[in-house]
Motif scaffolding. Structure first.
Motif, mmCIF file in Angstrom:
data_model
loop_
_atom_site.group_PDB
_atom_site.id
_atom_site.type_symbol
_atom_site.label_atom_id
_atom_site.label_comp_id
_atom_site.label_asym_id
_atom_site.label_seq_id
_atom_site.Cartn_x
_atom_site.Cartn_y
_atom_site.Cartn_z
ATOM 1 N N GLU A 1 -9.190 -13.905 16.901
ATOM 2 C CA GLU A 1 -10.285 -13.749 17.845
ATOM 3 C C GLU A 1 -10.800 -12.310 17.925
ATOM 4 N N LEU A 2 -10.082 -11.364 17.313
ATOM 5 C CA LEU A 2 -10.501 -9.958 17.395
ATOM 6 C C LEU A 2 -11.765 -9.717 16.581
ATOM 7 N N SER A 3 -12.627 -8.879 17.122
ATOM 8 C CA SER A 3 -13.870 -8.523 16.436
ATOM 9 C C SER A 3 -13.794 -7.069 15.964
ATOM 10 N N ILE A 4 -14.691 -6.711 15.096
ATOM 11 C CA ILE A 4 -14.803 -5.321 14.653
ATOM 12 C C ILE A 4 -14.998 -4.413 15.860
ATOM 13 N N GLU A 5 -15.837 -4.818 16.786
ATOM 14 C CA GLU A 5 -16.104 -3.990 17.977
ATOM 15 C C GLU A 5 -14.827 -3.765 18.785
ATOM 16 N N GLN A 6 -14.003 -4.788 18.928
ATOM 17 C CA GLN A 6 -12.743 -4.629 19.657
ATOM 18 C C GLN A 6 -11.778 -3.700 18.930
ATOM 19 N N LEU A 7 -11.798 -3.722 17.602
ATOM 20 C CA LEU A 7 -10.904 -2.856 16.824
ATOM 21 C C LEU A 7 -11.312 -1.386 16.917
ATOM 22 N N ARG A 8 -12.579 -1.109 17.194
ATOM 23 C CA ARG A 8 -13.066 0.274 17.288
ATOM 24 C C ARG A 8 -12.293 1.094 18.325
ATOM 25 N N VAL A 9 -11.737 0.438 19.321
ATOM 26 C CA VAL A 9 -10.965 1.134 20.359
ATOM 27 C C VAL A 9 -9.683 1.732 19.769
ATOM 28 N N PHE A 10 -9.187 1.134 18.694
ATOM 29 C CA PHE A 10 -7.881 1.494 18.152
ATOM 30 C C PHE A 10 -7.927 2.371 16.904
ATOM 31 N N VAL A 11 -9.006 2.295 16.136
ATOM 32 C CA VAL A 11 -9.043 2.990 14.843
ATOM 33 C C VAL A 11 -10.376 3.707 14.628
ATOM 34 N N SER A 12 -10.375 4.598 13.653
ATOM 35 C CA SER A 12 -11.549 5.425 13.344
ATOM 36 C C SER A 12 -12.631 4.617 12.630
ATOM 37 N N ASP A 13 -13.803 5.212 12.536
ATOM 38 C CA ASP A 13 -14.910 4.594 11.793
ATOM 39 C C ASP A 13 -14.542 4.386 10.326
ATOM 40 N N GLU A 14 -13.728 5.285 9.775
ATOM 41 C CA GLU A 14 -13.280 5.150 8.380
ATOM 42 C C GLU A 14 -12.497 3.845 8.187
ATOM 43 N N VAL A 15 -11.593 3.557 9.106
ATOM 44 C CA VAL A 15 -10.790 2.335 9.020
ATOM 45 C C VAL A 15 -11.673 1.113 9.291
ATOM 46 N N ILE A 16 -12.564 1.218 10.260
ATOM 47 C CA ILE A 16 -13.486 0.109 10.557
ATOM 48 C C ILE A 16 -14.318 -0.231 9.323
ATOM 49 N N ALA A 17 -14.811 0.779 8.633
ATOM 50 C CA ALA A 17 -15.622 0.545 7.426
ATOM 51 C C ALA A 17 -14.804 -0.198 6.370
ATOM 52 N N ALA A 18 -13.560 0.219 6.178
ATOM 53 C CA ALA A 18 -12.703 -0.422 5.173
ATOM 54 C C ALA A 18 -12.385 -1.862 5.574
ATOM 55 N N PHE B 1 0.842 -1.198 0.000
ATOM 56 C CA PHE B 1 0.000 0.000 0.000
ATOM 57 C C PHE B 1 0.878 1.249 0.000
ATOM 58 N N TYR B 2 1.847 1.276 0.879
ATOM 59 C CA TYR B 2 2.744 2.432 0.979
ATOM 60 C C TYR B 2 3.450 2.697 -0.352
ATOM 61 N N HIS B 3 3.972 1.655 -0.983
ATOM 62 C CA HIS B 3 4.718 1.844 -2.239
ATOM 63 C C HIS B 3 3.804 2.196 -3.412
ATOM 64 N N THR B 4 2.556 1.803 -3.344
ATOM 65 C CA THR B 4 1.622 2.069 -4.441
ATOM 66 C C THR B 4 0.854 3.371 -4.254
ATOM 67 N N PHE B 5 0.409 3.651 -3.029
ATOM 68 C CA PHE B 5 -0.478 4.787 -2.783
ATOM 69 C C PHE B 5 0.094 5.836 -1.833
ATOM 70 N N GLY B 6 1.242 5.562 -1.235
ATOM 71 C CA GLY B 6 1.878 6.546 -0.359
ATOM 72 C C GLY B 6 1.535 6.346 1.110
ATOM 73 N N GLN B 7 2.065 7.241 1.919
ATOM 74 C CA GLN B 7 1.864 7.184 3.370
ATOM 75 C C GLN B 7 0.468 7.714 3.675
ATOM 76 N N ASN B 8 -0.480 6.815 3.797
ATOM 77 C CA ASN B 8 -1.870 7.153 4.067
ATOM 78 C C ASN B 8 -2.310 6.333 5.268
ATOM 79 N N TYR B 9 -2.595 7.011 6.374
ATOM 80 C CA TYR B 9 -2.899 6.312 7.620
ATOM 81 C C TYR B 9 -4.023 5.298 7.467
ATOM 82 N N ALA B 10 -5.154 5.707 6.912
ATOM 83 C CA ALA B 10 -6.310 4.805 6.827
ATOM 84 C C ALA B 10 -5.977 3.550 6.031
ATOM 85 N N GLY B 11 -5.264 3.716 4.940
ATOM 86 C CA GLY B 11 -4.910 2.573 4.098
ATOM 87 C C GLY B 11 -3.937 1.627 4.780
#
Length: 146
Positions: A88-105, A64-74
Motif C-alpha cells: 500500500e506504500l506510495s512513492i510519496e509516502q517513501l519520500r519521508v524516509f529516503v532521499s530524492d536519489e533513492v526515490i528516483a531509483a 547488492f552489498y556483496h556485489t557493489f559494497g556498502q552503499n546506502y542508496a543501493g
C-alpha cells in the motif's frame, strides 16, 4: 548476520518478532528503520514457495552489498524496491524516509502497470541511473537463483 526485528502487525496491532539474515551494516543512516518499514509493508505476503516475502528484498540488499559494497542508496533502494508495486506504500509516502536519489531509483525499478517487460528494461537502461540498474541486476540474481 541474524538481525531480530520487531514491528506491529498493521491488521491486528500485535507485535511481531522476526529474524532476518542481514549481511550489510544496518548502522548506516536509517537502514534499520527502512528494514522495519519494508518488513511491515510486506507483512503477510509470501512468495511462490510460501516463504515470507520480506526475505526477497533483504536478499536483494544482501546481493547488492556483496556485489557493489556498502552503499546506502543501493541498499535502501533494494530494501524498498517492491514496496510501491506490491504494498500500500506510495512513492510519496517513501519520500519521508529516503532521499530524492533513492526515490528516483525506486521509481525506475518499479514496473508500472502492464508495461511490456522488455520495454520496462529498456526504459530503465535509457535513464542511466546506476543505482537502479545495479539493484535490478541484484533483483534478477535473486529471482533466478535456484
Amino acid at each position: 548476520m541474524n538481525h531480530l526485528i520487531s514491528y506491529e502487525c498493521p491488521q491486528t496491532k500485535q507485535v511481531i518478532h522476526k529474524t532476518l539474515n542481514v549481511d550489510f551494516d544496518l548502522a548506516e543512516s536509517n537502514l534499520a528503520e527502512l528494514l522495519t518499514l519494508a518488513t511491515t509493508a510486506h507483512h503477510g505476503q509470501v512468495d511462490k514457495l510460501g516463504v515470507d516475502y520480506i526475505h526477497h528484498p533483504v536478499s536483494v540488499a544482501n546481493n547488492f552489498y556483496h556485489t557493489f559494497g556498502q552503499n546506502y542508496a543501493g541498499i535502501a533502494t533494494a530494501l524498498l524496491h517492491d514496496t510501491v508495486e506490491d504494498t500500500e506504500l506510495s512513492i510519496e509516502q517513501l519520500r519521508v524516509f529516503v532521499s530524492d536519489e533513492v526515490i528516483a531509483a525506486i521509481s525506475l525499478v518499479t514496473k508500472q502497470g502492464k508495461v511490456d517487460y522488455l520495454e520496462y528494461i529498456d526504459g530503465l537502461i535509457q535513464q542511466n541511473n546506476t543505482t537502479a540498474m545495479q539493484v535490478k541486476y541484484c533483483d534478477l540474481m535473486h529471482n533466478t537463483d535456484p
